[in-house]
Scaffold this active site. Sequence first.
Site, PDB file in Angstrom:
ATOM      1  N   THR A 127       0.842  -1.382  -0.169  1.00 31.73           N
ATOM      2  CA  THR A 127      -0.081  -0.270  -0.072  1.00 31.73           C
ATOM      3  C   THR A 127       0.892   1.181  -0.044  1.00 31.73           C
ATOM      4  O   THR A 127       2.035   1.128   0.568  1.00 31.73           O
ATOM      5  CB  THR A 127      -0.880  -0.095   1.407  1.00 31.73           C
ATOM      6  OG1 THR A 127      -1.910  -1.190   1.365  1.00 31.73           O
ATOM      7  CG2 THR A 127      -1.653   1.317   1.327  1.00 31.73           C
ATOM      8  N   GLY A 128       0.216   2.476  -0.747  1.00 29.99           N
ATOM      9  CA  GLY A 128       0.952   3.626  -0.709  1.00 29.99           C
ATOM     10  C   GLY A 128       1.645   3.944  -1.953  1.00 29.99           C
ATOM     11  O   GLY A 128       1.223   3.391  -2.923  1.00 29.99           O
TER      12      GLY A 128
ATOM     13  N   THR B 144       4.528   4.495  -3.315  1.00 29.15           N
ATOM     14  CA  THR B 144       5.481   3.826  -3.727  1.00 29.15           C
ATOM     15  C   THR B 144       5.068   2.451  -4.161  1.00 29.15           C
ATOM     16  O   THR B 144       5.313   1.920  -5.303  1.00 29.15           O
ATOM     17  CB  THR B 144       6.843   3.585  -3.037  1.00 29.15           C
ATOM     18  OG1 THR B 144       6.781   4.596  -2.247  1.00 29.15           O
ATOM     19  CG2 THR B 144       7.964   3.255  -3.484  1.00 29.15           C
TER      20      THR B 144
ATOM     21  N   ASP C  47       6.135  -4.154  -1.014  1.00 27.36           N
ATOM     22  CA  ASP C  47       5.687  -3.079  -0.375  1.00 27.36           C
ATOM     23  C   ASP C  47       6.538  -1.735  -0.100  1.00 27.36           C
ATOM     24  O   ASP C  47       7.733  -1.996  -0.619  1.00 27.36           O
ATOM     25  CB  ASP C  47       5.242  -3.587   1.045  1.00 27.36           C
ATOM     26  CG  ASP C  47       4.096  -2.794   1.756  1.00 27.36           C
ATOM     27  OD1 ASP C  47       3.836  -1.763   1.260  1.00 27.36           O
ATOM     28  OD2 ASP C  47       3.528  -3.353   2.838  1.00 27.36           O
TER      29      ASP C  47
ATOM     30  N   ALA D   3       7.716   1.562   2.702  1.00 29.56           N
ATOM     31  CA  ALA D   3       8.030   1.712   3.976  1.00 29.56           C
ATOM     32  C   ALA D   3       8.165   3.153   4.383  1.00 29.56           C
ATOM     33  O   ALA D   3       8.372   4.130   3.214  1.00 29.56           O
ATOM     34  CB  ALA D   3       9.411   1.045   4.409  1.00 29.56           C
ATOM     35  N   ASP D   4       7.937   3.645   5.453  1.00 28.77           N
ATOM     36  CA  ASP D   4       8.035   5.029   5.884  1.00 28.77           C
ATOM     37  C   ASP D   4       9.704   5.328   6.440  1.00 28.77           C
ATOM     38  O   ASP D   4       9.928   6.515   5.895  1.00 28.77           O
ATOM     39  CB  ASP D   4       7.050   5.458   7.216  1.00 28.77           C
ATOM     40  CG  ASP D   4       5.575   4.938   6.673  1.00 28.77           C
ATOM     41  OD1 ASP D   4       5.337   5.886   5.503  1.00 28.77           O
ATOM     42  OD2 ASP D   4       5.067   4.491   7.263  1.00 28.77           O
TER      43      ASP D   4
ATOM     44  N   GLY E 118       2.240   4.517   7.461  1.00 30.39           N
ATOM     45  CA  GLY E 118       2.108   5.959   7.299  1.00 30.39           C
ATOM     46  C   GLY E 118       0.651   5.870   6.466  1.00 30.39           C
ATOM     47  O   GLY E 118      -0.277   7.084   6.778  1.00 30.39           O
TER      48      GLY E 118
ATOM     49  N   GLU F  79      -0.575  -5.450   6.151  1.00 32.64           N
ATOM     50  CA  GLU F  79       1.014  -5.529   5.446  1.00 32.64           C
ATOM     51  C   GLU F  79       1.846  -6.439   6.504  1.00 32.64           C
ATOM     52  O   GLU F  79       2.562  -7.126   5.889  1.00 32.64           O
ATOM     53  CB  GLU F  79       1.463  -4.077   5.519  1.00 32.64           C
ATOM     54  CG  GLU F  79       0.880  -3.166   4.661  1.00 32.64           C
ATOM     55  CD  GLU F  79       1.269  -1.620   4.625  1.00 32.64           C
ATOM     56  OE1 GLU F  79       0.904  -1.186   3.276  1.00 32.64           O
ATOM     57  OE2 GLU F  79       1.772  -1.123   5.526  1.00 32.64           O
TER      58      GLU F  79
ATOM     59  N   LYS G  46      13.753   7.744   2.711  1.00 34.26           N
ATOM     60  CA  LYS G  46      13.180   7.032   3.623  1.00 34.26           C
ATOM     61  C   LYS G  46      14.456   6.629   4.583  1.00 34.26           C
ATOM     62  O   LYS G  46      14.266   5.860   5.665  1.00 34.26           O
ATOM     63  CB  LYS G  46      12.487   6.070   3.100  1.00 34.26           C
ATOM     64  CG  LYS G  46      11.332   6.518   2.240  1.00 34.26           C
ATOM     65  CD  LYS G  46      10.323   6.887   3.014  1.00 34.26           C
ATOM     66  CE  LYS G  46       8.981   7.239   2.246  1.00 34.26           C
ATOM     67  NZ  LYS G  46       8.224   6.243   1.460  1.00 34.26           N
TER      68      LYS G  46
HETATM   69  C1  5RP Z   1       0.947   1.970   4.230  1.00 36.24           C
HETATM   70  C2  5RP Z   1       2.558   1.905   4.377  1.00 36.24           C
HETATM   71  C3  5RP Z   1       3.220   2.442   3.218  1.00 36.24           C
HETATM   72  O1  5RP Z   1       4.137   1.576   2.617  1.00 36.24           O
HETATM   73  C4  5RP Z   1       4.151   3.586   3.677  1.00 36.24           C
HETATM   74  O2  5RP Z   1       3.428   4.644   4.555  1.00 36.24           O
HETATM   75  C5  5RP Z   1       4.902   4.321   2.799  1.00 36.24           C
HETATM   76  O3  5RP Z   1       4.152   5.109   1.888  1.00 36.24           O
HETATM   77  P1  5RP Z   1       4.656   5.663   0.691  1.00 36.24           P
HETATM   78  O4  5RP Z   1       5.199   4.997  -0.396  1.00 36.24           O
HETATM   79  O5  5RP Z   1       3.324   6.510   0.078  1.00 36.24           O
HETATM   80  O6  5RP Z   1       5.563   6.819   0.989  1.00 36.24           O
HETATM   81  O7  5RP Z   1       3.142   1.153   5.244  1.00 36.24           O
HETATM   82  O8  5RP Z   1       0.611   1.501   5.470  1.00 36.24           O
END
Ligand code: 5RP
Length: 238
Positions: free
Chosen positions: A32-33, A35, A92, A94-95, A107, A114, A132
């Site tokens: 999710t997100g 990226t 996936d 990550a923040d 985030g 996840e 990040k």
């Molecule tokens: C969602 C997450 C996302 O993978 C994380 O927040 C990174 O998001 P982005 O790629 O939009 O910076 O853990 O729950």
Amino acid sequence: MEQDTIKLMKEMAGKAAVDNMVKSGMKLGLGTGSTAIHAVRRVGELLASGALRDICAFATSFQTEIECEKLNIPYFSLNSKELASGLDLTIDGADEVDPLNCLIKGGGGALLIEKIAAYASTEYVITVDESKLTDQLGTGFPVPVEVIPAARIQVTRVLEKLGANVILREAIKKAGPVITEHGNIILDIRFGSPIKSSLMETELNQIPGVVENGFFCVKKPVVYIARSDGTIETRLAS
Ligand code: 5RP
């Protein structure tokens, strides 16, 4: 760093992970997100062109399910006969990522599913842009803690005793808190001084009312890092 550069780096990381790791016939967890969505789109592109076949996907959030629907990526429940034996690979975002490939995630509020997807996967890949990377988790980007609503005040009290500053995550375009896809609230916490994230991950989950937290220190991923010079670094778990 400019937002356009970061957007481009997210796309590079997502695409590279799919191009290097995804094979026809895989049971594939999709994160999710902003990226991870590029990885989802790349899978959709490769399926549409016929370069990939027979993917059974698992979507970690409504966002990802909707993207799969748009792109005709077949997705299933983890309890389905297609996916009950587990996932071959999850990709996936990550923040934050530390030098040991420990993560903060959530985030986007999807940390619970996840983490389940990560543990259900044989291979685990995280895609990030270089902004990040951090030396210390827990004192910068807030760690999300998913909590059942009835335990909000009690859990807040315990978190504060552990040295955390606690903020209830507020919704946008809805009055009141964010409610997760599982009917819970999120407390975003930040520590005033360095903590050991792997120990804190375990400790947080022992508080009654906590459903899950956003430290991901157990299941170590391979991290695809998009650099501003246009290169991709692949960092293995140490
Ligand atoms: C969602 C997450 C996302 O993978 C994380 O927040 C990174 O998001 P982005 O790629 O939009 O910076 O853990 O729950």
